[in-house]
Design a protein around this motif. Structure first.
Motif: not given
Ligand SMILES: Nc1ncnc2c1ncn2[C@@H]1O[C@H](COP(=O)(O)OP(=O)(O)OP(=O)(O)O)[C@@H](O)[C@H]1O
Length: 676
Positions: A157, A165, A171-172, A197-198, A460, A521, A622, A624, A656
């Protein structure tokens, strides 16, 4: 505490040997596939099919030595152990050496806990360095250990972000896994704060569904819809890394352009609507306006139908034809399909007349009558073919046509706003806007049903208009959806107000809404700073939290942007310089003058691979970066048509950063960001 390295050397050596053996077996599987001969197929269609199947399989069996073949292991109560990885690897006897993360036996790796061990006694995670297995870490789920802390998980993490990406398959988290593995028939909507993580979850769900329903979904198709091309480039490697190359990744604009081209070849989205007009064109009432305008083409006959046949002339009275039209209108089929049925329905009435006169005509006579010139001509007059582009062109050009279709739905001001100031001479010469192309998609579907895909992941989604949502809804009418978004990040004037509303437009009112709030993030200090805006942009949402160990670095400062960028570039990880859209040219010039190499996001195909990206605020969603330098927040807010949208845009930009956020400003910060 789970045990971490140093571990017994023999155990580590045995795991390393298992990895080496898995690699050997994967190579064997690849060789076997390479040796398969599509030439043995009976015909060229089968041969083509086999060749593409083999090519796909070869890709799936490719071995990238830098990517670990497995990342975890579960041992169950009966003593069976399963190594879990991105793909299945087995020995010549079919014994699995690595099981796919999506297989049912992998489930406990993601979900088992001490409270619910799911028959699992041990969960092991592996640490890798450049593809070499260097450590492992055990959790004994049935032993009375208390702390559930994983250094390997934490390292994953916390890792710096470089390039596009990556998958998160090792690590889900349990709350994410529930969404990833929810069944195909179920549409799911995920409301989630930034970085929860969406996007990752949506992509992993697509991969999971393709695995669990391979045949069905390969046939029906899986679509991932993102906000823009840069975002698609950012996520493009995730599904292929999971062995999935079948899903199509696209944007609403690309989908709409495809529709535009299907009715007017070589057309592009070239027009532009101001925010009010675009919002109006995105309103669901327009669907009804289009429907009325289309079906108004079906006209009551002024005369009955006369069909000469041999010495006789057969007549169907106009009131009977009206009955036929009513029957077809009420069948619930598309305009085009009902139109195609009309000649047969009229011929049937002629046949009834013949029978009443004592004839005994059969089906062939009905067919012949249906295809006869008088019937075809009569049918075409009362139920004409309609070109969807012309239909829309008329509505946007002719006040009377619009008034007739919009009566009681749109008030006169709204109608006036919809009409083109200078109507193009024809549909072919119109400069269609994105909102127009989306309306066209609706019109095309009213004439002929749009085929449904098996599954759509819509990212989004908070930014989509009702008409855009309908566009995706019709593409998943018999399939399901994963809808991802954050109401606090809604920045379009036509954005959805609630998920219930969005889901209704998508045609999935019963979809399950899940909320994710644990952010992976944005570090604590930064997310807390950004969350000051939340009461102003989405007061009903829970404030996001951060699971990051590091609190992050937040600096709010003045000074020269270039100096701050230079400092950021000197560090490990990616850098994003987020600026108000209007400041892109001057910032780019300043960076060039200082000799700082960078890409301007959205200008080049390889933009997301760069170490330093100059990002206009409207394109940051979206994405980072390890380090973000955010320039002039007040100007980012001011650039939007209203304050709430401006603050939401700023909220997106502030969220971001993975490690550090430097806010550089000359003008006072927006007051909502200043507490106290
Ligand atoms: N379970 C996890 N283990 C490791 N990293 C994770 C995990 N879930 C999310 N991440 C990481 O967190 C970051 C954010 O994930 P993601 O872009 O999917 O979030 P998001 O909710 O879509 O954000 P946003 O709303 O800002 O678009 C990414 O780098 C992703 O790889």
């Amino acid at each position: 505490m789970p045990t971490t390295t140093p571990s017994p050397d023999t155990e580590l050596a045995s795991e390393q040997e298992h990895l080496a053996e898995s690699r050997r077996q994967l190579a064997r599987m690849r060789e076997r596939t390479a040796a398969l001969d599509a030439g043995a197929a009976a015909d060229w269609v089968s041969r083509e099919f086999l060749e593409s199947t083999f090519a796909l399989r070869m890709k799936q069996l490719a071995d990238d030595p830098t990517v670990p073949l497995f990342f975890g292991r579960v041992d169950d109560e009966s003593g069976e152990r399963f190594h879990i990885g991105r793909r299945h690897v087995s020995d010549p006897q079919g014994e699995p050496l690595v099981v796919d993360w999506r297989a049912p036996v992998s489930l406990p790796f993601y979900r088992a806990s001490r409270a619910e061990p799911m028959g699992t006694v041990l969960r092991r995670r592996y640490g890798f360095e450049r593809g070499r297995l260097t450590a492992f870490e055990d959790e004994h789920l049935t032993a009375g250990e208390q702390t559930e802390h994983s250094a390997i998980l934490e390292a994953e993490i916390e890792r710096p972000r470089v390039g596009p990406m990556r998958d998160i398959v090792a690590t889900i988290q349990p709350e994410q896994d529930v969404i990833v593995r929810s069944e195909l028939a179920r549409s799911v909507c995920v409301q989630g704060a930034p970085g929860t993580g969406k996007t990752a979850v949506g992509l992993h769900r697509a991969a999971y569904l393709l695995y669990a329903h391979r045949e069905q979904l390969t046939r029906q198709g899986v679509l991932v819809v993102g906000p823009n091309a840069s975002f698609l480039r950012y996520i493009r490697d995730v599904l292929p890394a999971l062995g999935e190359i079948e899903a199509t990744q696209t944007t609403i604009e690309e989908l709409a352009t495809k529709t535009l081209r299907s009715v007017a070849p070589k057309q592009e989205v070239r027009g532009h609507d101001d925010a009010t007009v675009a919002t109006l064109k995105g309103d669901a009432r327009l669907a009804e306006v289009l429907r009325r305008a289309l079906w108004a083409h079906v006209v009551a006959p002024t005369e009955g139908l006369v069909v000469p046949r041999g010495a006789s002339r057969w007549r169907v009275a106009s009131y009977e034809v009206e009955e036929v039209l009513d029957g077809l209108r009420s069948r619930g089929v598309r305009y085009g399909a009902a139109r195609a049925m009309l000649p047969q329905a009229l011929a049937h009435r002629v046949l009834v007349r013949m029978e009443l006169a004592g004839d005994s005509p059969d089906d062939r006579v009905q067919d012949a009558v249906a295809r006869s010139a008088p019937v075809m001509k009569y049918a075409a007059e009362i139920w004409p073919a309609v070109d969807p582009a012309k239909l829309l062109w008329r509505l946007l050009s002719e006040p009377e046509a619009l008034a007739a279709a919009a009566d009681g739905l749109l008030d006169p001001d709204e109608q006036a706003a919809l009409l083109w100031a200078k109507p193009p001479r024809s549909a072919g010469t119109a400069r269609w806007s994105l909102a127009d192309a989306v309306l066209l998609d609706e019109a095309v579907d009213l004439v002929e049903r749009t085929p449904s895909l098996g599954h759509i992941v819509a990212d989004e989604a908070q930014d989509l208009s009702p008409m855009m949502l309908r566009m995706l809804g019709r593409r998943s009418s018999t399939g399901s959806l994963t809808v991802l978004g954050d109401l606090a990040q809604a920045t379009t004037p036509w954005a959805t107000r609630s998920w219930a509303e969005a889901l209704a437009h998508l045609g999935k009112p019963d979809a399950h809404v899940e909320e994710l709030t644990r952010g992976f993030r944005v570090p604590g200090e930064v997310i807390e700073f950004a969350a000051r805006l939340l009461p102003h942009v989405a007061p009903d949402l829970a404030p996001p939290t951060s699971v990051r160990r590091t609190r992050g670095e937040l600096t709010v400062t003045g000074g020269d942007v270039v100096d701050h960028v230079r400092d950021a570039v000197a560090r490990e990880g990616s850098v994003g310089v987020i600026v108000p859209d209007a400041l892109v040219p001057v910032t780019a010039a300043d960076l060039r003058a200082a000799g700082i190499e960078h890409a301007v996001l959205g200008e080049r195909e390889d933009d997301v691979d760069q170490h330093l990206d100059l990002v206009r605020a409207s394109l940051a969603k979206g994405l980072e970066f390890d380090h973000v330098v955010l320039v002039e927040p007040a100007a980012i807010v001011a650039a939007e048509p209203d304050r709430v949208t401006g603050l939401r845009r700023l909220y997106v930009c502030l969220t971001r950063a993975v490690t550090s956020l430097v806010v550089v400003h000359e003008h006072p910060l927006p007051e909502e960001l200043v507490v106290g």
